[in-house]
Enzyme design. Structure first.
Site, mmCIF file in Angstrom:
data_model
loop_
_atom_site.group_PDB
_atom_site.id
_atom_site.type_symbol
_atom_site.label_atom_id
_atom_site.label_comp_id
_atom_site.label_asym_id
_atom_site.label_seq_id
_atom_site.Cartn_x
_atom_site.Cartn_y
_atom_site.Cartn_z
ATOM 1 N N TRP A 286 0.628 -1.224 0.667
ATOM 2 C CA TRP A 286 -0.088 0.460 -0.174
ATOM 3 C C TRP A 286 0.613 1.177 -0.004
ATOM 4 O O TRP A 286 0.657 2.206 -0.648
ATOM 5 C CB TRP A 286 -0.692 0.185 1.017
ATOM 6 C CG TRP A 286 -0.492 -0.030 2.266
ATOM 7 C CD1 TRP A 286 0.053 -0.907 3.383
ATOM 8 C CD2 TRP A 286 0.429 1.504 3.539
ATOM 9 N NE1 TRP A 286 0.650 -0.010 4.439
ATOM 10 C CE2 TRP A 286 1.226 1.311 4.288
ATOM 11 C CE3 TRP A 286 0.324 3.099 3.188
ATOM 12 C CZ2 TRP A 286 1.427 1.715 5.018
ATOM 13 C CZ3 TRP A 286 0.271 3.350 3.852
ATOM 14 C CH2 TRP A 286 0.893 3.142 4.904
ATOM 15 N N GLU A 319 19.033 16.283 0.362
ATOM 16 C CA GLU A 319 19.671 15.842 1.449
ATOM 17 C C GLU A 319 19.372 14.499 2.060
ATOM 18 O O GLU A 319 19.028 13.878 3.291
ATOM 19 C CB GLU A 319 19.267 16.909 3.102
ATOM 20 C CG GLU A 319 19.252 17.989 2.411
ATOM 21 C CD GLU A 319 19.425 18.996 3.988
ATOM 22 O OE1 GLU A 319 18.306 18.647 4.584
ATOM 23 O OE2 GLU A 319 18.897 20.303 3.250
ATOM 24 N N TRP A 324 17.455 12.601 8.989
ATOM 25 C CA TRP A 324 16.054 13.570 9.105
ATOM 26 C C TRP A 324 14.668 14.033 8.247
ATOM 27 O O TRP A 324 13.832 13.766 8.798
ATOM 28 C CB TRP A 324 16.068 14.998 9.812
ATOM 29 C CG TRP A 324 17.324 15.552 7.866
ATOM 30 C CD1 TRP A 324 16.687 15.884 7.081
ATOM 31 C CD2 TRP A 324 19.032 15.829 8.440
ATOM 32 N NE1 TRP A 324 17.837 16.243 6.204
ATOM 33 C CE2 TRP A 324 19.257 15.972 7.358
ATOM 34 C CE3 TRP A 324 19.560 15.207 8.872
ATOM 35 C CZ2 TRP A 324 20.495 16.435 6.048
ATOM 36 C CZ3 TRP A 324 21.126 15.416 8.831
ATOM 37 C CH2 TRP A 324 20.923 16.094 7.670
ATOM 38 N N TYR A 379 25.718 24.495 5.503
ATOM 39 C CA TYR A 379 24.588 26.144 6.658
ATOM 40 C C TYR A 379 25.986 26.045 7.427
ATOM 41 O O TYR A 379 26.134 25.482 8.701
ATOM 42 C CB TYR A 379 23.704 25.528 7.410
ATOM 43 C CG TYR A 379 22.135 25.466 5.946
ATOM 44 C CD1 TYR A 379 21.928 26.763 6.300
ATOM 45 C CD2 TYR A 379 22.282 24.140 5.785
ATOM 46 C CE1 TYR A 379 20.427 26.714 5.424
ATOM 47 C CE2 TYR A 379 21.230 24.612 5.148
ATOM 48 C CZ TYR A 379 20.005 25.982 4.960
ATOM 49 O OH TYR A 379 18.788 25.520 3.461
ATOM 50 N N GLU A 407 21.659 24.689 -1.607
ATOM 51 C CA GLU A 407 21.231 25.178 -0.142
ATOM 52 C C GLU A 407 22.188 25.644 0.286
ATOM 53 O O GLU A 407 22.705 25.035 0.501
ATOM 54 C CB GLU A 407 20.481 24.599 0.543
ATOM 55 C CG GLU A 407 19.281 24.039 0.416
ATOM 56 C CD GLU A 407 18.416 23.727 0.747
ATOM 57 O OE1 GLU A 407 18.455 23.516 2.748
ATOM 58 O OE2 GLU A 407 17.251 22.618 0.728
#
Length: 570
Positions: A286, A319, A324, A379, A407
């Site tokens: 599913w 990423e 995460w 970052y 980014e």
């Protein structure tokens, strides 16, 4: 063997024959929150090794001394028996990028790539972000590397052979400027497309420019989402932007893929959803049926962009080297999901306006044949050029893929990028505080970066809204043999990837010269213009005056070096 090949062969021979590795033992370095171990893991050099980097900020720093300023190959001997980890490298107090340390069971040498060192003493530090690993030694060559060729091996065409003319023109444009210009970019508000809110206004007010690369996010467009923008929806916003700027802009897109498991809420963060990627890439489950429905919904949006000839730099599953997002830290399953996305969007839905940007793991599972561009998200705590991160990704793909900052928090110092050969195809600053607050960027920095001669902004872009386009196929000249003006000595625009005009109607003038439009495409006017005296001036570099020594050759021509700067050889 031609002169250029012989030159690089000689450099390679000298470098590989006369350089030697120098070891800097971690246990002799400056330690912050880490312990020296003398047993437990065998195979270390010196008198021990250090670990475990249990807390963020724990570090080991060694002092390296070299005789010449330049780029030096760096390796780290490590043991990652507690799983794959990502930790940060700093050079002389500035961030050099994040390093991914694959899981292993004994000490191994990981090639980090080339780092920029000044003559004299330099500090090299490994700083914990994930931590939980051991470091034995830092290894560096005792001689600097030869200049890196960043553009000659770039794949000549997109991975999708059916790509529409607009996508092919955009890819050729990026390719022709790669290694010479860095495009500016900015992310707007979440779930918007082409919005000119606070982020864009800050750049305009500080620098007087608009970014070349804009951004949209399909964050609210999966089927589980209970809210999404309407009137206009995200596609209508993008089309309005495209029409406003007459195709003279570049749009990138990611998909923060919100999805729910059988229990709990929808989310894109792994900790907030019970959805399982291993099941999702298994036909007959599913979960598989659910992702197909989501892909189909987003594909419906992108199909509307294709209908107006709008190409999209497409960055799904971003990423994926981190843990995460629900699709992250599972290289095998993520690569399989990437291929499912590609096959469903390209071969089922016929989406041929996409340039596929991979932003994540570089390993045995990376779907290289389904990737056009490589993106890196950084970052950093400073404006360093992130040279190590650039080289790591560039080298993994053998120079065949353009590497961009998909980014960034802080924009890397542009001049340092040039000096250190960190030729990011573009940077793209994240929204909100990353562009709005002075703690990340002052007005003076924004003015400097966006007005640097190497940076290309929106006002320099051609229109990508074309119905036909003859691809460059590995060279920077449009193949129009019937146009007598298509000669680099007569027309400045050839070096920039645009044909010469047959007529003389001027519609726009910039520092390169006078531009016209023919067949819905920019072209250079070869007469009555400020055309450059040699082809390199159109690219922002002077002509060579006192040298004819060729240091590098690409599709634009032969390059020399004078006054520590590239110059064009006629």
């Amino acid at each position: 063997m031609n002169t250029i090949s012989l030159f690089f062969f000689c450099i390679l021979f000298v470098t590989t024959t006369f350089t030697k590795k120098v070891y800097y033992e971690a246990e002799n370095g400056k330690l912050n929150g880490v312990t020296v171990f003398k047993s437990g893991v065998s195979g270390f050099s010196g008198t021990g090794y250090v670990g475990k980097f249990e807390n963020p900020g724990n570090s080991v720093t060694v002092t390296i001394k070299v005789e010449q300023t330049g780029m030096y190959d760096l390796s780290i001997i490590y043991c990652g028996n507690m799983g794959q980890k990502i930790n940060s490298l700093t050079i002389n107090g500035k961030s050099a990028g994040d390093i991914t340390f694959p899981e292993n069971t004994s000490f191994e040498e990981l090639k980090v790539g080339a780092v920029y060192l000044n003559s004299g003493e330099n500090t090299v530090s490994l700083v914990a972000s994930w931590g939980w690993m051991y470091v034995d030694a830092f290894v560096i060559n005792d001689a600097p590397n030869a200049a890196k060729d960043v553009s000659s091996k770039i794949n000549s065409s997109l991975v999708n052979p059916k790509a529409i003319p607009a996508a092919r023109k955009l890819y050729d444009f990026l390719k022709s400027n790669y290694g010479k210009r860095i495009l500016s970019g900015q992310v707007g508000a979440a779930g918007q497309a082409g919005d000119e809110g606070e982020e864009i206004k800050r750049i305009q007010n500080a620098a007087g420019k608009l970014p070349a690369v804009w951004n949209m996010d399909f964050i609210f467009e999966s089927n589980d989402c209970t809210w999404r923008p309407q009137n206009p929806d995200i596609t209508e916003m993008a089309i309005n932007w495209w029409k406003k700027y007459q195709g003279k802009g570049i749009m990138s897109a990611q998909w923060h893929w919100n999805i729910a498991g059988k229990t709990g809420n929808f989310a894109f963060y792994k900790k907030d959803t019970t959805f399982n990627i291993d099941n999702a890439v298994t036909q007959g489950t599913w979960e598989y049926e659910k992702i197909i429905k989501d892909i189909d919904r987003v594909a419906g949006h992108i199909k509307k962009l294709q209908a107006v000839n709008m190409p999209l730099i497409w960055r799904p599953l971003h990423e994926n080297n981190g843990d995460w997002f629900w699709w992250g830290n599972n290289p095998k399953a993520c690569a399989k999901l990437w291929k499912i996305l590609y096959e469903r969007m390209v071969n089922y839905h016929g989406l041929n306006n996409l340039i596929w940007l991979w932003n994540g793991n570089n390993d045995e599972y990376t779907p290289v044949d389904y990737i056009d561009i490589i993106g890196v998200d950084i970052y950093a705590n400073d404006h360093g050029p992130q040279t190590t991160a650039f080289n790591t990704h560039f080298d993994f793909y053998g120079g065949k893929k353009m590497v961009v900052l998909s980014e960034n928090g802080r924009i890397p110092d542009i001049q340092e990028c040039v000096d250190q050969g960190a030729w990011w195809g573009y940077f793209q600053t994240w929204n909100s505080e990353f562009i709005l607050q002075d703690s990340y960027h002052t007005n003076a920095q924004l003015k400097e970066y966006f007005n640097h001669k190497v940076v290309m902004n929106m006002d320099e872009l051609p229109s990508f809204n074309v119905d036909s386009y003859e691809s460059q196929s590995g060279n920077n000249n449009n193949n129009n043999n019937n146009n007598n003006n298509n000669n680099s000595s007569e027309c400045f625009s050839i070096a920039l990837g645009y044909p010469c005009c047959k007529g003389n109607t001027v519609v726009y003038t910039d520092n390169d010269g006078e531009w016209g439009v023919e067949n819905n495409n920019w072209c250079g006017i070869g007469s009555n213009t400020s055309a450059a005296t040699c082809w390199s001036e159109a690219l922002g570099y002077p002509c060579c005056v006192s040298t004819s020594d060729v240091y590098y050759s690409d599709n634009d021509g032969n390059w020399g070096v004078e006054n520590n700067n590239w110059c064009g050889i006629i």
